[in-house]
Design an enzyme around this catalytic site. Structure first.
Site, mmCIF file in Angstrom:
data_model
loop_
_atom_site.group_PDB
_atom_site.id
_atom_site.type_symbol
_atom_site.label_atom_id
_atom_site.label_comp_id
_atom_site.label_asym_id
_atom_site.label_seq_id
_atom_site.Cartn_x
_atom_site.Cartn_y
_atom_site.Cartn_z
ATOM 1 C CG ASP A 108 -1.014 -8.805 11.274
ATOM 2 O OD1 ASP A 108 0.141 -9.060 10.852
ATOM 3 O OD2 ASP A 108 -1.254 -8.443 12.436
ATOM 4 C CB VAL A 109 2.478 -10.571 6.872
ATOM 5 C CG1 VAL A 109 2.106 -9.984 5.528
ATOM 6 C CG2 VAL A 109 3.322 -9.601 7.699
ATOM 7 C CB SER A 129 -0.939 0.004 1.215
ATOM 8 O OG SER A 129 -0.226 -0.321 2.390
ATOM 9 N NE ARG A 130 1.277 3.133 4.857
ATOM 10 C CZ ARG A 130 2.193 3.092 5.833
ATOM 11 N NH1 ARG A 130 3.179 3.964 5.854
ATOM 12 N NH2 ARG A 130 2.118 2.179 6.787
ATOM 13 C CB SER A 133 17.271 -3.923 5.936
ATOM 14 O OG SER A 133 17.993 -2.763 6.311
ATOM 15 C CB ALA A 177 13.510 -8.982 11.983
ATOM 16 C CE LYS A 178 13.532 -5.654 7.212
ATOM 17 N NZ LYS A 178 12.513 -6.002 6.217
ATOM 18 C CE1 TYR A 203 13.326 -2.809 9.572
ATOM 19 C CE2 TYR A 203 15.679 -2.468 9.257
ATOM 20 C CZ TYR A 203 14.388 -2.470 8.755
ATOM 21 O OH TYR A 203 14.167 -2.153 7.431
HETATM 22 P P1 NAP Z 1 6.499 1.861 4.997
HETATM 23 O O1 NAP Z 1 6.514 3.011 4.074
HETATM 24 O O2 NAP Z 1 6.366 2.096 6.463
HETATM 25 O O3 NAP Z 1 5.360 0.830 4.525
HETATM 26 C C1 NAP Z 1 5.164 -0.363 5.240
HETATM 27 C C2 NAP Z 1 4.177 -1.228 4.513
HETATM 28 O O4 NAP Z 1 4.056 -2.467 5.228
HETATM 29 C C3 NAP Z 1 2.788 -0.626 4.451
HETATM 30 O O5 NAP Z 1 2.204 -0.999 3.220
HETATM 31 C C4 NAP Z 1 2.061 -1.310 5.610
HETATM 32 O O6 NAP Z 1 0.647 -1.419 5.418
HETATM 33 C C5 NAP Z 1 2.681 -2.691 5.546
HETATM 34 N N1 NAP Z 1 2.599 -3.451 6.785
HETATM 35 C C6 NAP Z 1 3.117 -3.133 8.011
HETATM 36 N N2 NAP Z 1 2.827 -4.108 8.891
HETATM 37 C C7 NAP Z 1 2.124 -5.063 8.216
HETATM 38 C C8 NAP Z 1 1.539 -6.307 8.585
HETATM 39 N N3 NAP Z 1 1.622 -6.793 9.848
HETATM 40 N N4 NAP Z 1 0.874 -7.018 7.638
HETATM 41 C C9 NAP Z 1 0.775 -6.542 6.371
HETATM 42 N N5 NAP Z 1 1.302 -5.370 5.965
HETATM 43 C C10 NAP Z 1 1.975 -4.633 6.884
HETATM 44 O O7 NAP Z 1 7.846 0.996 4.855
HETATM 45 P P2 NAP Z 1 8.933 0.949 3.662
HETATM 46 O O8 NAP Z 1 10.002 1.904 4.009
HETATM 47 O O9 NAP Z 1 8.271 1.012 2.353
HETATM 48 O O10 NAP Z 1 9.532 -0.520 3.924
HETATM 49 C C11 NAP Z 1 9.139 -1.647 3.158
HETATM 50 C C12 NAP Z 1 10.110 -2.777 3.448
HETATM 51 O O11 NAP Z 1 11.436 -2.360 3.085
HETATM 52 C C13 NAP Z 1 10.180 -3.158 4.918
HETATM 53 O O12 NAP Z 1 10.348 -4.541 5.046
HETATM 54 C C14 NAP Z 1 11.416 -2.433 5.415
HETATM 55 O O13 NAP Z 1 11.977 -3.046 6.538
HETATM 56 C C15 NAP Z 1 12.305 -2.547 4.181
HETATM 57 N N6 NAP Z 1 13.382 -1.557 4.142
HETATM 58 C C16 NAP Z 1 13.115 -0.220 4.136
HETATM 59 C C17 NAP Z 1 14.169 0.683 4.101
HETATM 60 C C18 NAP Z 1 13.958 2.169 4.084
HETATM 61 O O14 NAP Z 1 14.960 2.904 4.177
HETATM 62 N N7 NAP Z 1 12.741 2.663 3.945
HETATM 63 C C19 NAP Z 1 15.488 0.207 4.070
HETATM 64 C C20 NAP Z 1 15.719 -1.162 4.079
HETATM 65 C C21 NAP Z 1 14.648 -2.044 4.103
HETATM 66 P P3 NAP Z 1 -0.386 -0.216 5.869
HETATM 67 O O15 NAP Z 1 -0.301 0.828 4.780
HETATM 68 O O16 NAP Z 1 -1.715 -0.889 5.934
HETATM 69 O O17 NAP Z 1 0.099 0.293 7.194
#
Ligand code: NAP
Length: 247
Positions: free
Chosen positions: A63-64, A14-15, A142, A158-159, A155
């Protein structure tokens, strides 16, 4: 790279990074199930963008970290599209704290969503892929899972766990025609990182050889490669997509 006729499930679509992945896979021809847990308006907006590209999309709340919700998700996707060819385990959260202050709940919540969520989704979807004798699973880890980070022990655990999980799944599912790989994003501009102070972001940029923060689309392109036939001889690998931050 073509994904015509393929069905993808993107958790947390979604985001942020998941949204970009859902749109990138659709732009390559895939029909996409956009999973979310709270933000239905955002998921619906992604589905509208997918439909505007002439592809099929559905938003699926689950919810995953819940086995029953993920099983219902799989049933809904199969009823709608008939197959699942690509699974992207992207859903993730942060609950940062120093170890002396970190609560059991903060630790458990991050492990449940970021690591156990990937186990639950992979278990449910691999049954479908094993029957099909084909599939691509991409886990979003990550660089923090590789190098660690102060205040992110939950975190990072987990990663890092997700990387071990990826390699084990790659070995276990290879003979079933299923490739399992991970991407390890660096610092990407999303809601997850938006609250970081500008000063911290500037410090991050200094440690990135390509001298910029990542865009969700940067990660989505790597995931599309791993979802496509261009990566058919790649499995069990972790691709850092981080502007060279970790090498
Ligand atoms: P984000 O913008 O916070 O978006 C998180 C997404 O995960 C949203 O779509 C949210 O859904 C969904 N979500 C959270 N908990 C959930 C659950 N229990 N069941 C199903 N969906 C769930 O995060 P992002 O930055 O895009 O991160 C996406 C992935 O990339 C994550 O695994 C994060 O750890 C990884 N990552 C991010 C970064 C970074 O710098 N941003 C770096 C390395 C890795 P809702 O919209 O319904 O809340």
């Amino acid at each position: 790279m073509q994904l015509k006729g393929k069905t993808a499930v993107v958790t947390g679509g979604s985001r942020g990074i998941g949204r970009a992945i859902a749109l990138e896979l659709a732009s390559k021809g895939a029909n996409v199930a956009v999973n979310y847990t709270k933000n239905s308006a955002a998921a619906d907006a992604v589905v509208e963008e997918i439909k505007a590209m002439g592809k099929l999309g559905i938003a699926v709340k689950a919810d995953v970290s819940s086995i029953s919700e993920v099983e219902n998700l799989v049933i809904e996707v199969l009823n709608t599209f008939g197959s699942i060819d690509i699974l992207v385990n992207n859903a993730g959260i942060t609950r940062d704290n120093l170890i002396v202050r970190m609560t059991e709940k903060e630790f458990d919540d991050v492990i449940d969503t970021n690591l156990k969520g990937a186990f639950i989704c992979t278990k449910a979807v691999s049954r479908v892929m094993i029957k099909q004798k084909s599939g691509k699973i991409i886990n979003v880890s990550s660089v923090i899972g590789i190098v660690g980070n102060s205040g992110q022990s939950n975190y990072a655990a987990a990663k890092a766990g997700l990387i071990g999980f990826t390699k084990s799944m790659a070995k276990e599912l290879a003979k079933r025609g299923i490739n399992v790989n991970a991407v390890a994003p660096g610092f990407v501009q999303t809601d997850m990182t938006s609250s970081l102070p500008e000063k911290v972001k500037e410090e991050f940029i200094k440690s990135i050889p390509l001298m910029r923060i990542g865009k969700p689309e940067d990660i989505a392109k790597g995931v599309a490669f791993l979802a496509s036939e261009y990566s058919d001889y790649i499995t069990g690998q972790v691709i850092n997509i981080d502007g060279g931050m970790v090498m």
